[in-house]
Design a protein around this motif. Structure first.
Motif, PDB file in Angstrom:
ATOM      1  N   GLY C 650       0.817  -1.263  -0.114  1.00  0.00           N
ATOM      2  CA  GLY C 650       0.019  -0.078  -0.130  1.00  0.00           C
ATOM      3  C   GLY C 650       0.768   1.020   0.005  1.00  0.00           C
ATOM      4  O   GLY C 650       0.580   2.200  -0.971  1.00  0.00           O
ATOM      5  N   GLN C 651       1.788   1.296   0.843  1.00  0.00           N
ATOM      6  CA  GLN C 651       2.759   2.468   0.815  1.00  0.00           C
ATOM      7  C   GLN C 651       3.687   2.587  -0.433  1.00  0.00           C
ATOM      8  O   GLN C 651       3.880   3.625  -0.904  1.00  0.00           O
ATOM      9  CB  GLN C 651       3.686   2.347   2.161  1.00  0.00           C
ATOM     10  N   VAL C 653       3.074   1.481  -3.196  1.00  0.00           N
ATOM     11  CA  VAL C 653       2.042   1.935  -4.742  1.00  0.00           C
ATOM     12  C   VAL C 653       1.641   3.334  -4.359  1.00  0.00           C
ATOM     13  O   VAL C 653       1.842   4.343  -5.319  1.00  0.00           O
ATOM     14  CB  VAL C 653       0.980   0.994  -4.734  1.00  0.00           C
ATOM     15  N   GLY C 654       1.185   3.902  -3.040  1.00  0.00           N
ATOM     16  CA  GLY C 654       0.850   5.087  -2.812  1.00  0.00           C
ATOM     17  C   GLY C 654       1.973   5.947  -3.056  1.00  0.00           C
ATOM     18  O   GLY C 654       1.736   7.231  -3.604  1.00  0.00           O
ATOM     19  N   VAL C 657       2.580   6.492  -6.783  1.00  0.00           N
ATOM     20  CA  VAL C 657       1.726   7.545  -7.419  1.00  0.00           C
ATOM     21  C   VAL C 657       1.875   8.932  -7.111  1.00  0.00           C
ATOM     22  O   VAL C 657       1.621   9.894  -7.952  1.00  0.00           O
ATOM     23  CB  VAL C 657       0.077   7.148  -7.052  1.00  0.00           C
ATOM     24  N   ILE C 695      -0.224  -0.425 -11.823  1.00  0.00           N
ATOM     25  CA  ILE C 695       1.272  -0.259 -11.074  1.00  0.00           C
ATOM     26  C   ILE C 695       1.233  -1.456 -10.269  1.00  0.00           C
ATOM     27  O   ILE C 695       0.446  -2.005  -9.753  1.00  0.00           O
ATOM     28  CB  ILE C 695       1.210   0.680  -9.982  1.00  0.00           C
TER      29      ILE C 695
END
Lengths: 286, 161, 765
Positions: C650-651, C653-654, C657, C695
């Protein structure tokens, strides 16, 4: 970013709303509020009174007739999206509306609000000008009908008097065989258009006739581009005609530099979008 | 100014300044702080609630404009401590980190799936494009909404999907 | 019962989510207090000028206004905000006063504070304050270093605020011996963290006890407490800084800002709780910006592509003042310039200069994003010049496990260098190429298909983590067998409660639902903490939990040994911390002590962990509009050990982005007068759900860190580091037929289009 203080009224009739506007020179009409509330949040306006139009009856209908398409001032973007008839009755309008802002904005923003706000990057004012729409406004002296080209007088400027309210936008009838396209380029989905082109033409005897090309976002004036229309009228829509029309469109507009793009870029964008729109219009099965 | 509306099935009569936005009314007048404020100018979507069945920015609406309206906020989704399928799907797919955009994201998704339970990924992304998230990069969110569709297709057995 | 390590490494669903998903988070603006007053900050509308007059009469006269505080009220010794890390004497002269007194130096600088009975009235009053300012010319860019430039601080004699250097080896020799050299200038533009929640504070003064509580602290509450106590003239123990749920930090939120003093000052003066919630417009002009740098870089290589040296100069724009984190980006930019590669000789000088823009600070991977952009672009340029495949050039120069530990360049004037801790750097590159199918896709490079040019980009990086010096944890076990964990590290929305619960449950060999609560960050919960920055929280806080868990078990065994009359070694803690046995003797914990047990633990470590990885992207460019689309993005990182794959990916990919946003969409734009042009989220575009759908993130754990008992490395920032370089390399690859070389960010459509026009008509600017 709390809003400045103002009074609020939600009159039951158009006449009452107009009376309130007449009586309060700093009053502003409130429709969907999707542009007005942010303006207030940034304290760019300080109205004494907001006249909410939501209770006024009869402004929220979409009518189809031989006179064309009537969009009441309180018709929302989501109403246009949901109206299955418009896909054939006015495909250019139906397509352009999908570019407007975002899903939760489209459930509040209205036709009348967008027309009266007169943002030169906005889709519906662009469609109105391109399609030679007429705008009905009602004020203390009664109703009048204003041609779109005379209605929009500059960025966020219209020929509406202070006491006049938009009640309807009327788009002329749309022949089934008409060729059309809408092309828009924004930095991000739902963001303000850096440029957009709405166009249509009819094919008569194998050549384009009745060419209408309008531009949004790339010009200080919402306008049809007569120079480009003249290039295409009476010609077959082939690669050469498309290129020359697009070049004429780019040459005719007068964009400004801003933080998103230099003028030269916007000019090039208008050429590109015009060419792409014409290609799409010509290739769409009819 | 007197105004009355229904929030999550309960009628509220409040006396507010005309300039009070709906989101500030929900948060400060009614104490429903689940709906968040991220920009106050209609871009970020953190304040999204459902008004008469449609998603709307609660920061772009005056409380007095909501007179007579039916409003749903994030607090309406779960059944006590039990997460609704949409919420459980968000958790399973790690569709949130800081949680600040989450209420708006949930309400937009809930409005979408309630009317379009068969929507595809492109439609989901388009519908969510007005809700900004700075943490997740959106991939978990989209996966969560895709999976939650099933719960909205099932025949209604009462309660919120 | 659980076996050892049954939670670490598994996708445990987050504890935090249960409140966040139901709208039950407690963010700062969700809190209320009896008699709460509301503050609004009056900010300078002029970038540079002398304050001639300040008229507050109309504001004071507005019903509902309780106070208008100006510099006069703050006395002769205007408090200033110290640089938190790696300061220099020259920087102490350009630190920020909490309110402008004589001179304003950026648009958004506080000039007065209104306190009123509501936020709306406070804002009404703010608009009634008249500030007359004699404007001075604004310094906005590197021209501010010219001899004739207007000075922000006349007494300093220059707008250059500090310099630093990173050095290794003998750079002169490297360039003398090099068979190939190239010089390029790179630019990274100003952008910012822009978390979804703006900053906010509630200050409460307890006059009877002389205590100040500041709620809404984030990232470094203990530092905030120390600084605030000093500025208020209070002993440190009379001040508390309390964390709430935080709507994202990314390095910006939580450092000491002017409001962190002004709001407590107002609360004490009015003897009433005061709340301040930053609005989005002021967030964009008041919270730190980041990234703005120009870098002139030279590379020296052998003909075979072996890098001998990197040499350069960089100029970083600090904005108007040196804020607490002013130095970190420049320091990292310099030290991480060689990245994961074997570069024996390095010398880079960085000049930090002040300008009439919002002050800068750290934003996720500070300096690292910038330096990776410069270096990875340079490697592609050099590889092309040398006729070497860019993948091979990277393979050749990546450090091998045999060379690690490998010392980083020394940063002057601070000294000390640090070293990479573990890894085989080529492994992530090869894995990334494989996952991406680089071999097949490379055939698309530069090809025009359906009106779009296809390009591939690649970049490698190291990610520093686990900043020291230490972290503390406490554990309390109650008679029911439930454990409460308190850690000095801070949560900023990254899921720390869950990760800490996983670590604690495994360490104590108990089910995770026996962890009753995880507290973090606040000065009220533990004696000392160091916060959340530099990808440190999980590593340092997690390791402290392991120490505390051992101490807790030792404490229990000692108590049982006394009761059983045996040695502690004979005692075993069983049944998930609910019973003890020794030989035939058995006793429940509840019987052993009705009050439960507690223990503390401290983990100290001054060495940093280094995760490392590689990213690859496949993009298209529309040459007519300049639009870039990301068709595929693959990230591979070795993080030592995965604590929770959900939170890790999660981190990552975040962060990717965010990096794509910074590379393609975002930018803080100023005009020549120093006016911010991007003061709304309609103008400052951050990525939305349709922008970057494809991604993939892959995490490896082949080389655990030897520096901590978990073997874990910091991993919160890696995703963003190489993005600018990867995308710029991909644009160059797509537009190879035009010879376009993007060496400046952002790659906005207009800029990409302009580069193509310039390439088509060389010689025309």
């Amino acid at each position: 970013m709390k809003l400045p203080a103002f009074d609020y009224a939600a009159p039951q009739t158009l006449a009452e709303a107009i009376e309130l506007l007449v009586a309060n020179e700093d009053a502003l009409p409130l429709s969907g509020g999707q542009s007005l509330i942010p303006i207030l949040a940034f304290r760019l306006a300080a109205p004494s009174l907001l006249v909410d139009l939501r209770r006024i009856p009869g402004l929220d209908t979409i009518t189809l007739s031989e006179r064309g398409i009537g969009l009441g001032a309180r018709v929302r973007w989501c109403d246009i999206e949901a109206d299955q008839r418009l896909a054939t009755a006015h495909p250019l309008l139906a397509d352009a509306v999908t570019y407007i802002a975002h899903y939760p904005i489209r459930s509040r923003g209205t036709v009348g609000g967008s027309i009266a706000h007169a943002d030169t990057a906005a889709e519906l004012p662009g469609i109105a000008v391109t399609c030679d729409a007429e705008i009905t406004a009602v004020g203390r002296n009664g109703a009048r009908t204003i041609a779109a080209k005379d209605f929009f007088t500059g960025p966020m400027m219209t020929s509406l008097a202070h006491d006049e309210l938009v009640t309807e936008l009327r788009l002329p009838p749309w022949p089934a065989a008409r060729c059309w396209a809408f092309e828009e380029f924004a930095r991000q989905h739902g963001a303000f258009a850096l440029a957009g082109i709405a166009l249509y033409y009819d094919v008569r005897d194998g050549v384009a006739a009745n060419v209408h090309i309008g531009v949004i976002g790339a010009s200080a004036q919402l306008q049809r581009i007569a120079e480009a229309e003249a290039v295409l009228n009476g010609r077959a829509v082939d690669d050469a005609a498309i290129l020359q029309t697009a070049q004429a469109a780019a040459a005719a507009i007068d964009p400004a530099d801003d933080i998103d793009a230099p003028a030269a870029y916007r000019r090039a964008l208008v050429e590109t979008l015009t060419a792409r729109a014409l290609k799409r219009a010509a290739s769409r099965p009819r | 100014m007197q105004t009355k509306f229904n929030v999550n099935g309960k009628t509220h009569a409040v006396d507010v300044e005309p300039r009070l936005t709906l989101v500030d009314c929900l948060r400060y007048t009614l104490g429903l702080t689940g709906t968040h404020v991220g920009c106050e100018h209609g871009v970020c979507g953190a304040c999204t609630v459902i008004i008469d069945g449609k998603p709307a920015r609660a920061c772009l609406m005056l409380a007095v404009q909501a007179d007579g309206a039916n409003i749903e906020t994030v607090e309406s989704l779960a059944d006590g401590d039990t997460l609704a399928p949409l919420q459980a799907s968000f958790r399973r797919h790690h569709a949130l980190q800081c949680g600040f955009c989450t209420p708006g994201m949930l309400m937009t998704a809930h409005a979408l799936l309630s009317t379009e339970p068969d929507c595809d990924e492109n439609r989901i992304r388009e519908a969510l494009s007005g809700n900004l998230c700075r943490c997740t990069g959106y991939i978990g969110i989209v996966e969560a909404v895709l999976e939650a569709r099933a719960a909205y297709k099932a025949p209604k057995r009462g309660g919120t999907p | 019962m659980t076996r050892r390590d049954s939670y670490i490494g598994t996708p445990v669903e987050r504890i935090e989510d249960l409140r966040f998903l139901r709208g039950r988070g407690q963010y700062i603006d969700d809190l209320n207090r009896n008699g709460l007053l509301h503050a609004a900050v009056v900010r300078s509308a002029v970038a540079h000028g002398r304050i001639r007059s300040l008229d507050t009469a109309a504001a004071l006269a507005l019903p509902g206004v309780r106070a208008v505080i100006t510099a006069v009220d703050l006395g002769d010794n205007m408090p200033t905000i110290a640089v938190r890390s790696e300061s220099q004497p020259s920087l102490d002269r350009v630190v920020q006063p909490v309110m402008a007194r004589d001179k304003v130096r950026y648009v958004g600088e506080p000039v007065a504070l209104i306190v009123a009975v509501s936020a709306a009235i406070a804002e009404d009053a703010a608009n009634l304050v008249t500030v007359e300012i004699d404007a001075l010319p604004a310094v906005t860019d590197r021209r501010g270093l010219d001899a004739d430039a207007v000075l922000l601080f006349e007494e300093c004699g220059s707008n250059q605020a500090a310099t630093l250097s990173a050095v290794r080896g003998d750079i002169e020799r490297a360039f003398k011996e090099a068979e190939y050299t190239r010089r390029e200038t790179f630019q990274v533009h100003r952008h910012a963290a822009v978390p979804m929640e703006t900053r906010g504070l509630i200050a409460e003064w307890d006059a009877a006890r002389g205590r100040m509580t500041l709620t809404g602290a984030a990232k470094v509450p203990f530092f905030v407490r120390t600084a605030l106590a000093k500025m208020l003239g209070l002993p440190e123990h009379a001040v508390d800084a309390v964390e709430t749920d935080i709507g994202g930090g990314f390095g910006a939120r939580g450092e000491f800002f002017p409001e962190d003093f002004l709001i407590p000052f107002a609360a004490r003066r009015l003897n009433s709780p005061v709340k301040w919630i930053e609005d989005r417009r002021e967030h964009l002009m008041a919270t730190t910006h980041a990234r703005e740098v120009e870098c002139e870089l030279e590379i020296a290589c052998r003909r075979d592509g072996s890098i001998l040296g990197l040499r350069g100069r960089a100029w970083t724009n600090l904005g108007a003042y040196a804020r607490p984190n002013a130095v970190t980006p420049s320091r990292n930019l310099a030290q991480l310039l060689p990245g994961p590669y074997r570069v024996p000789h390095v010398h880079i000088d960085v000049a930090l200069y002040v300008s009439n823009k919002t002050p800068v600070g750290t934003y996720r991977a500070p300096g690292r994003f910038e330096t990776d952009f410069c270096r990875e672009r340079m490697i592609d340029l050099a590889a092309a010049d040398l006729g070497i495949d860019r993948v091979d050039m990277r393979r050749k120069n990546l450090l091998t496990s045999a060379e690690i530990p490998y010392a980083l360049p020394t940063v002057l004037p601070y000294g000390g260098s640090g070293e990479f801790d573990s890894g085989e750097y080529v492994v992530t590159l090869e894995r990334c190429l494989g996952e991406f199918d680089w071999k097949t896709k490379v055939a698309l490079e530069g090809r025009l298909i359906d009106g779009r040019y296809h390009g591939l980009g690649l970049g490698c990086y190291v990610e520093g983590g686990s900043a020291g010096p230490r972290e503390n944890a406490r554990m309390a076990l109650d008679a029911q067998g439930m454990v409460t964990v308190t850690v000095g590290a801070s949560a900023v929305g990254q899921g720390l409660e869950t990760v800490f619960a996983q670590i604690a449950a495994d360490a104590l060999e108990i089910p995770i639902d026996h962890i009753a609560a995880v507290h973090h960050g606040s000065t009220t919960g533990i004696h000392e903490g160091f916060g959340s920055f530099g990808s440190r929280a999980s590593v340092m806080g997690g390791s402290a939990i392991l120490v505390a868990a051992e101490n807790l078990k030792t404490t229990i065994r000692a108590a049982a040994a006394r009761r059983f009359n045996c040695t502690a070694d004979e005692v075993e803690v069983v049944d998930g911390l609910r019973a003890v046995i020794a030989g035939q003797q058995r006793m429940t914990l509840a019987a052993l002590s009705a009050d439960g047990f507690d223990a503390a633990g401290t983990f100290s470590n001054s060495k940093r962990t280094y995760s490392y990885g590689a990213h690859a992207a496949h993009i298209t460019v529309d040459a007519q509009t300049g639009q870039i689309d990301i068709l595929e993005y693959v990230a591979v990182e070795d993080v030592g050990r995965i604590l929770n794959p959900n939170t890790l990916h999660g981190q990552t990919v975040g962060a990717i982005v965010q990096g794509l946003g910074g590379t393609l969409l975002e930018g803080m734009v100023y005009d020549d007068e120093g006016q911010l042009q991007t003061g709304s989220l309609a103008a400052y575009l951050i990525p939305c759900a349709v922008d970057f759908p494809r991604i993939r993130s892959i995490a490896l754990e082949q080389y655990p860190s030897p520096l901590n008992p978990l073997g874990v490395k910091g991993a919160g920032e890696g995703g963003i580091i190489p993005v600018g370089g990867v995308i710029a390399n991909a644009v160059a690859s797509a537009l190879v037929s035009f010879g376009v070389q993007p060496n400046a960010l952002p790659l906005s459509p207009a800029r990409v289009w302009q580069m193509i026009q310039n390439a088509r008509s060389p010689g025309v600017a």
